[in-house]
Enzyme design. Structure first.
Site, PDB file in Angstrom:
ATOM      1  N   GLU A   1      -1.202  -9.428   5.207  1.00 58.37           N
ATOM      2  CA  GLU A   1      -2.147 -10.555   5.241  1.00 58.37           C
ATOM      3  C   GLU A   1      -1.455 -11.840   4.796  1.00 58.37           C
ATOM      4  OE1 GLU A   1      -1.578 -10.095   1.542  1.00 58.37           O
ATOM      5  OE2 GLU A   1      -3.651 -10.833   1.363  1.00 58.37           O
ATOM      6  N   ASN A  22     -11.477  -5.497   3.231  1.00 53.64           N
ATOM      7  CA  ASN A  22     -11.207  -4.133   3.704  1.00 53.64           C
ATOM      8  C   ASN A  22     -12.118  -3.119   3.027  1.00 53.64           C
ATOM      9  OD1 ASN A  22      -9.225  -4.437   5.657  1.00 53.64           O
ATOM     10  ND2 ASN A  22      -7.542  -4.401   4.182  1.00 53.64           N
TER      11      ASN A  22
END
Ligand code: GH3
Ligand code: MG
Ligand code: MG
Length: 301
Positions: A220, A185
């Site tokens: 996640e 990210n």
């Protein structure tokens, strides 16, 4: 509109009225043909007009057959009765599930009004059914990955526990967490992060057997419930997933940098005696996989 009648003149008359209003007419000359045609073309048929008096299979038997097949059961049927025994036929027609009735010889405008009402109802119901299917799907499926969502996980876990209690066969829970996902990210942005989650989901589909349900547990983190599987089997499934991930690196960012995505996983066993804390136990095992250096699957002690 499907017209089922053994009388060719009757079918021609109905067809002419329907086509005068640009309604496409399908014809069947007996009940069996009608039932078969309705099953084949159910997606195109908004209403069925069905004669009562027909050889072999009469109108009531025909309607009963149509109602047996879930594909045709919802199509509204208008029964065509003979004038002489209208009352008894109407009663029987309603009993087998006809929506409406019409006595022969019928008036064209009445026929069309009834057919139109049936078609309108049919289309509204079809629209509702589609929305319902979509709503059920969004309630079960995670939109980003297409895997089953957390809500489905909770439900399936309860079912699996019930199964295990009944059959005394253990099941394994594999909890997975993407390694160093924050760095994906941070380096490549959230959209690439989302793509990595889809990449992991695809690897799970490739590595995990159909009957073992794969879930996006949250963020996640992913989960697999493995029916009738012991601890070693759960670890093997996780290792297989790692093998797939290592075998297919992904390209990230504008420079298309090659990255191998890995996961750490923990496996815990659900038995008929111990199941309540299975998620906590799998999570603890996963934590140990992280501690031990990531990219590995650890079974609980
Ligand atoms: P570790 O190997 O210890 O698991 O490191 P990590 O970086 O994967 O762990 P951490 O829990 O610190 O980071 C998880 C990150 O996942 C934080 C959060 O911003 C991100 N994340 C959670 N859900 C989503 C999502 O749906 N999309 C994206 N792009 N990021 C998400
Ligand atoms: Mg995490
Ligand atoms: Mg992580």
């Amino acid at each position: 509109v499907l017209v089922i009648d053994d009388d060719a003149a009757m079918r021609a008359l109905a067809k002419r009225w329907l086509e005068s209003k640009k309604i496409h007419c399908l014809e069947a000359k007996n009940g069996e043909e009608g039932v078969t045609l309705a099953a084949e073309r159910h997606e195109d048929i908004d209403a069925i007009v069905c004669d009562v008096m027909m050889p072999v299979m009469d109108g009531f038997a025909t309607i009963a057959e149509l109602k047996k097949n879930p594909d045709t059961a919802m199509i509204p049927v208008i029964v065509l009765t003979a004038h002489a025994n209208t009352e008894g036929d109407v009663v029987k027609g309603v009993e087998v599930g006809a929506l409406d009735h019409l006595a022969k010889p019928f008036s064209g405008p009445v026929f069309l009004a009834k057919v139109n009402a049936a078609c309108t109802r049919s289309r509204a119901e079809r629209g509702l059914r589609k929305k319902l299917i979509l709503a059920e799907e969004t309630a079960r499926i995670d939109a980003l990955t297409g895997l089953l969502n957390r809500r489905s996980f909770d439900q399936r876990l309860r079912e699996e526990i019930a199964f295990t209690k009944r059959h005394k066969t253990p099941f394994a829970l594999l909890l997975l967490d993407v390694d160093r996902f924050k760095s994906v990210n941070d380096t490549f942005g959230h959209e690439e992060g989302d793509r990595v989650l889809q990449h992991v989901a695809a690897a799970m589909r490739a590595a995990i057997r159909e009957e073992d349900a794969c879930f996006r547990y949250g963020g996640e983190e992913f989960a697999v419930i493995l029916r009738a599987t012991d601890l070693a089997g759960g670890v093997r499934a996780g290792d297989r997933l790692l093998g797939v991930l290592v075998g297919r690196p992904t390209l990230l960012g504008p420079e298309r940098e090659v990255r191998t995505i890995t996961v750490s996983g923990g496996v815990a066993l659900g038995t008929d005696e111990r199941f309540d804390d299975i998620v906590t136990r799998a999570d603890a095992a996963m934590y140990r996989a992280k501690e031990a250096g990531r990219a590995r699957i650890v079974g609980e002690d």
